[in-house]
Design a protein around this motif. Structure first.
Motif, mmCIF file in Angstrom:
data_model
loop_
_atom_site.group_PDB
_atom_site.id
_atom_site.type_symbol
_atom_site.label_atom_id
_atom_site.label_comp_id
_atom_site.label_asym_id
_atom_site.label_seq_id
_atom_site.Cartn_x
_atom_site.Cartn_y
_atom_site.Cartn_z
ATOM 1 N N ALA A 233 0.836 -1.212 0.000
ATOM 2 C CA ALA A 233 0.000 0.000 0.000
ATOM 3 C C ALA A 233 0.865 1.254 0.000
ATOM 4 O O ALA A 233 0.576 2.231 -0.711
ATOM 5 N N PHE A 234 1.941 1.215 0.750
ATOM 6 C CA PHE A 234 2.801 2.400 0.786
ATOM 7 C C PHE A 234 3.465 2.631 -0.573
ATOM 8 O O PHE A 234 3.645 3.776 -1.002
ATOM 9 N N SER A 235 3.812 1.533 -1.263
ATOM 10 C CA SER A 235 4.392 1.679 -2.608
ATOM 11 C C SER A 235 3.390 2.330 -3.552
ATOM 12 O O SER A 235 3.750 3.207 -4.352
ATOM 13 N N ILE A 236 2.127 1.898 -3.441
ATOM 14 C CA ILE A 236 1.077 2.472 -4.305
ATOM 15 C C ILE A 236 0.922 3.961 -3.989
ATOM 16 O O ILE A 236 0.855 4.806 -4.889
ATOM 17 N N GLN A 237 0.902 4.269 -2.713
ATOM 18 C CA GLN A 237 0.758 5.666 -2.285
ATOM 19 C C GLN A 237 1.919 6.517 -2.823
ATOM 20 O O GLN A 237 1.730 7.638 -3.289
ATOM 21 N N THR A 238 3.120 5.922 -2.782
ATOM 22 C CA THR A 238 4.303 6.649 -3.278
ATOM 23 C C THR A 238 4.174 6.954 -4.767
ATOM 24 O O THR A 238 4.510 8.059 -5.213
ATOM 25 N N LEU A 239 3.652 5.986 -5.510
ATOM 26 C CA LEU A 239 3.456 6.206 -6.948
ATOM 27 C C LEU A 239 2.466 7.353 -7.156
ATOM 28 O O LEU A 239 2.658 8.219 -8.019
ATOM 29 N N GLY A 240 1.427 7.373 -6.341
ATOM 30 C CA GLY A 240 0.440 8.457 -6.425
ATOM 31 C C GLY A 240 1.077 9.803 -6.161
ATOM 32 O O GLY A 240 0.815 10.794 -6.871
ATOM 33 N N VAL A 241 1.941 9.871 -5.160
ATOM 34 C CA VAL A 241 2.624 11.131 -4.842
ATOM 35 C C VAL A 241 3.469 11.579 -6.035
ATOM 36 O O VAL A 241 3.472 12.751 -6.413
ATOM 37 N N ILE B 248 9.860 15.971 -14.429
ATOM 38 C CA ILE B 248 9.805 14.501 -14.302
ATOM 39 C C ILE B 248 10.921 13.942 -13.405
ATOM 40 O O ILE B 248 10.660 13.087 -12.554
ATOM 41 N N PRO B 249 12.181 14.427 -13.533
ATOM 42 C CA PRO B 249 13.232 13.834 -12.672
ATOM 43 C C PRO B 249 12.944 14.002 -11.173
ATOM 44 O O PRO B 249 13.210 13.085 -10.388
ATOM 45 N N VAL B 250 12.371 15.152 -10.806
ATOM 46 C CA VAL B 250 12.080 15.371 -9.376
ATOM 47 C C VAL B 250 10.995 14.413 -8.907
ATOM 48 O O VAL B 250 11.113 13.773 -7.841
ATOM 49 N N ALA B 251 9.927 14.275 -9.723
ATOM 50 C CA ALA B 251 8.837 13.365 -9.352
ATOM 51 C C ALA B 251 9.346 11.927 -9.281
ATOM 52 O O ALA B 251 8.981 11.160 -8.377
ATOM 53 N N THR B 252 10.227 11.581 -10.215
ATOM 54 C CA THR B 252 10.784 10.218 -10.208
ATOM 55 C C THR B 252 11.617 10.000 -8.944
ATOM 56 O O THR B 252 11.556 8.923 -8.324
ATOM 57 N N ALA B 253 12.388 11.030 -8.588
ATOM 58 C CA ALA B 253 13.230 10.903 -7.385
ATOM 59 C C ALA B 253 12.364 10.658 -6.150
ATOM 60 O O ALA B 253 12.718 9.853 -5.283
ATOM 61 N N LYS B 254 11.212 11.350 -6.096
ATOM 62 C CA LYS B 254 10.305 11.154 -4.941
ATOM 63 C C LYS B 254 9.841 9.694 -4.885
ATOM 64 O O LYS B 254 9.775 9.102 -3.803
ATOM 65 N N CYS B 255 9.506 9.162 -6.072
ATOM 66 C CA CYS B 255 9.041 7.755 -6.111
ATOM 67 C C CYS B 255 10.157 6.819 -5.676
ATOM 68 O O CYS B 255 9.937 5.893 -4.889
ATOM 69 N N ILE B 256 11.367 7.084 -6.183
ATOM 70 C CA ILE B 256 12.481 6.172 -5.887
ATOM 71 C C ILE B 256 12.775 6.160 -4.392
ATOM 72 O O ILE B 256 13.003 5.101 -3.801
ATOM 73 N N VAL B 257 12.737 7.352 -3.774
ATOM 74 C CA VAL B 257 13.001 7.424 -2.326
ATOM 75 C C VAL B 257 11.967 6.589 -1.562
ATOM 76 O O VAL B 257 12.311 5.815 -0.663
ATOM 77 N N GLY B 258 10.688 6.734 -1.948
ATOM 78 C CA GLY B 258 9.624 5.975 -1.278
ATOM 79 C C GLY B 258 9.803 4.476 -1.440
ATOM 80 O O GLY B 258 9.674 3.704 -0.487
ATOM 81 N N TRP B 259 10.125 4.072 -2.648
ATOM 82 C CA TRP B 259 10.281 2.629 -2.910
ATOM 83 C C TRP B 259 11.536 2.072 -2.233
ATOM 84 O O TRP B 259 11.561 0.923 -1.799
ATOM 85 N N LEU B 260 12.571 2.913 -2.178
ATOM 86 C CA LEU B 260 13.787 2.514 -1.463
ATOM 87 C C LEU B 260 13.458 2.256 0.010
ATOM 88 O O LEU B 260 13.924 1.284 0.615
ATOM 89 N N ALA B 261 12.612 3.147 0.535
ATOM 90 C CA ALA B 261 12.207 3.004 1.942
ATOM 91 C C ALA B 261 11.470 1.679 2.141
ATOM 92 O O ALA B 261 11.715 0.953 3.112
ATOM 93 N N VAL B 262 10.581 1.375 1.202
ATOM 94 C CA VAL B 262 9.823 0.116 1.299
ATOM 95 C C VAL B 262 10.776 -1.077 1.245
ATOM 96 O O VAL B 262 10.637 -2.042 2.016
#
Lengths: 474, 199
Positions: free
Chosen positions: B31-39, B49-63
């Motif tokens: 669920a947190f991964s899905i939420q991160t994709l939404g963010v 796009i690079p900034v938004a991608t970085a946000k996703c990568i940080v979230g997924w790294l955390a997961v």
């Protein structure tokens, strides 16, 4: 040569080396780390800015700005005394760890935290200092749990409160940059002031955001607790003063000083009241440190240079008291032993030097006459006044200070009495090594010596106030 | 763009609902991964796009870090059984946050220098849901995910105020450092027989 790089990058390298070297020669590692911190402090005072530095006859050009990822870290000459203050404080804390440490990460963490606190002084705009402060929270929280103190509850709460505090500071910062001068409409300042109060309140454990404090004092190694309550709190106070110094509307506003007055009085009353009802010594001293922080705030509520200088002197003495407390409490409470009032019976007989040092450091936190905090407490007690009408004494804060002193004595007496009772079986053990006993005896002497001759330390510490030229005009 | 924003909203709502209601680690992390994709999708409104991608990568790294930490505990990874009342209560809290946000929404803009509504609404929602989750669990790893939810909400709105590289990097460091440190602190608290590794 780049001046900020010396203070930001080399501590990281030394921390890395210390981590590798510690298991083989722990004492030598600590000794070298102390020397390095002292060296950093004196480098801060000696390094020329805007002129070449002559080293062994060779001129070395010195740059005072380091650019990194689009932002700059600038070494301003006025922050020299603060850097010295922090580096020498860190050296004292590192030296203290010689008496207690068996934790491999303590030295690297302390050095990295020093580097982060210095980064928070250099970063431009300084609003981003809150990031570095938060990272130091994260690093310090690593010291709050280990195999003998496995419960992470205190550290988890501290991190949670710090995240919220940091977010409020960043929010306030994003609003402040729009109004660097006092706007015509004061209504715009109100939300920013509220965000700042909430941010610093969360970071400094102002009641009702103090719930991490008893948990940290309870669940963590005593020396780590004293690091958090001295080094970290000192860092937050410096950032608070930078906010005040950097924005004219903040330090010209009487409501800011009123907030300090109320916050300080509240901390004194709440901290000392709660210390009265504790049954565990660690928690009790945690609350006494809250009450002591209240006196620091009351000093800052005195507008003008005296308030800031007094606050910094109190901060330094608080750090010294907590350092000695951490070392002595570490001896009084062996690993995994209870610090409940009922389990401390007879400890004064088995560890007389550590008991004396712990008692005196507790009494010093409270501001008892004759000990080194008293002159500063007395100065605040005499000078604290109503921000609305400067010069007229504010009765409630004065009563709050007196109450905190009385409550502090009573609460420490509650713990000291069973400790001084003759135990059923007296087991007098050697308290650590010769160096350890000498350190504690020296600290006991310093409590009285600096109490009688405050002029030995106070002028040096108050020089750090020159880092805030708008608050303390030269 | 409208479809991307709608997809972002939907992913945040679904992700946060599952994360709040479930106690199963595998569902919570998904669920947190899905939420991160939404963010990340919603960040595209105001950031490159690079900034938004970085946000996703940080979230997924955390997961990923959390998944590794949890998998090292020799504990049932899938199930953490509880009754029906507790999940219903948490769902009620989720609905409360959502409905409160709808009511309070017009007054929230001033806190973040008035970002567009497409940013402010999900940001306020993540802040609220992060706070709620922070209040209902003391488990260090759940606290770390709650704090990350809260920070995702903040970062989404803060992008509107500040997009300098250093600040973005510091926010990412902040996210990951919370997670790593809370994982380490949690590891001290695991009984030795449950721990797969020597820490």
């Amino acid at each position: 040569m780049n001046a900020p790089a010396i203070f930001l990058i080399t501590p990281g390298l030394v921390a890395f080396a210390a981590y590798g070297f510690f298991p083989r020669r722990p004492r030598l590692t600590i000794f070298l780390a102390v020397l390095y911190s002292v060296f950093l402090g004196f480098t801060a005072s000696a390094i020329p800015l805007g002129a070449p530095w002559i080293i062994l006859g060779h001129p070395l050009p010195v740059s005072n700005t380091l650019s990194f990822l689009g932002r700059s870290f600038t070494f301003n000459p006025e922050v020299r005394p603060v850097i010295m203050f922090l580096c020498l404080g860190a050296a004292a804390l590192l030296a203290g760890s010689m008496a207690v440490s068996s934790n491999r990460i303590l030295i690297p963490v302390l050095l990295l935290v020093l580097s982060l606190l210095l980064a928070s002084l250099f970063i431009q705009p300084f609003l981003y200092a809150s990031f570095f402060l938060f990272l130091s929270v994260v690093l310090l929280s690593l010291l709050l749990s280990d195999a003998s103190h496995p419960s992470p509850r205190g550290a988890v709460r501290w991190i949670s409160y710090s995240v919220l505090g940091t977010l409020f500071l960043l929010l306030a910062g994003s609003g402040i940059s729009l109004y660097s001068n006092l706007p015509a409409d004061p209504a715009k300042l109100e939300p920013i002031l509220i965000q700042l109060c909430l941010g610093f309140g969360l970071l400094l454990s102002f009641p009702p955001f103090h719930f991490w404090l008893p948990e940290v004092s309870d669940d963590s190694p005593p020396y780590s607790v004293s690091l958090v309550l001295s080094l970290y709190v000192g860092g937050v106070i410096f950032i608070l003063l930078r906010f005040l110094d950097g924005f004219s509307w903040l330090h010209q506003s009487s409501s800011v000083y009123l907030v300090f007055l109320l916050a300080g009085s509240g901390m004194c009353v709440v901290g000392s009241s709660l210390s009265l009802v504790q049954s565990r010594l660690g928690r009790c001293v945690g609350y006494l440190s809250l009450s002591n922080l209240g006196v620091v705030f009351l000093s800052l509520s005195i507008s003008g240079p005296i308030g800031v200088m007094g606050g910094l002197v109190l901060l330094a003495l608080r750090g010294l008291s907590l350092l000695i407390w951490g070392i002595s409490f570490h001896t009084l409470r062996p690993k995994q032993a209870s610090d409940h009032i009922a389990d401390l019976r007879g400890r004064a007989f088995s560890n007389p030097v550590a008991f004396s040092a712990a008692l005196l450091s507790g009494l010093s936190l409270v501001g008892i006459p004759g000990l080194f905090s008293f002159p500063a407490f007395w100065a605040v007690l005499r000078s604290v006044s109503d921000p609305g009408s400067p010069g007229s004494p504010a009765v409630f804060p004065q009563l709050a200070i007196l109450f905190s002193m009385a409550a502090g004595i009573i609460s420490l007496y509650r713990f000291a009495r069973p400790m001084m009772q003759v135990p059923l079986a007296i087991s007098i053990s050697r308290e650590g090594g010769r160096l350890f006993r000498a350190l504690l005896l020296l600290s006991i002497l310093s409590f009285f010596l600096l109490g009688i001759f405050p002029q030995i330390l106070a002028p040096w510490v108050s020089r750090a106030a020159s880092a805030f030229p708008n608050l303390v005009p030269q | 763009m409208v479809w991307i924003i709608l997809a972002g909203y939907l992913l945040i709502l679904i992700g946060s609902l599952i994360f709040t209601v479930t106690r199963s680690w595998i569902y919570a992390l998904t669920a947190f991964s899905i939420q991160t994709l939404g963010v990340g999708l919603l960040a595209l409104q105001i950031a490159p796009i690079p900034v938004a991608t970085a946000k996703c990568i940080v979230g997924w790294l955390a997961v990923t870090i959390l998944a590794i930490t949890i998998s090292r505990e020799k504990k049932d990874f899938l199930r953490d059984p509880e009754g029906l009342i507790a999940p219903l209560f948490r769902m009620a809290l989720w609905i409360l946050v959502f409905s409160s946000l709808v009511v309070l929404f017009p007054g929230l803009g001033g806190f973040f220098q008035n970002p567009p509504a497409g940013i402010l609404l999900p940001s306020g929602f993540l802040l609220g849901i992060g706070l709620v989750n922070l209040g209902i669990s003391e488990h260090p790893l759940r606290v770390s995910l709650s704090l990350l939810s809260l920070l995702q909400g903040f970062e989404l709105s803060y992008l509107w105020v500040e997009q300098s590289l250093l600040v973005l990097a510091l926010l990412a460091v902040m996210d990951l450092s919370i997670l790593v440190v809370l994982s380490i602190l949690h590891s001290y608290n695991i009984p030795v027989e449950n721990s797969g590794i020597a820490l």
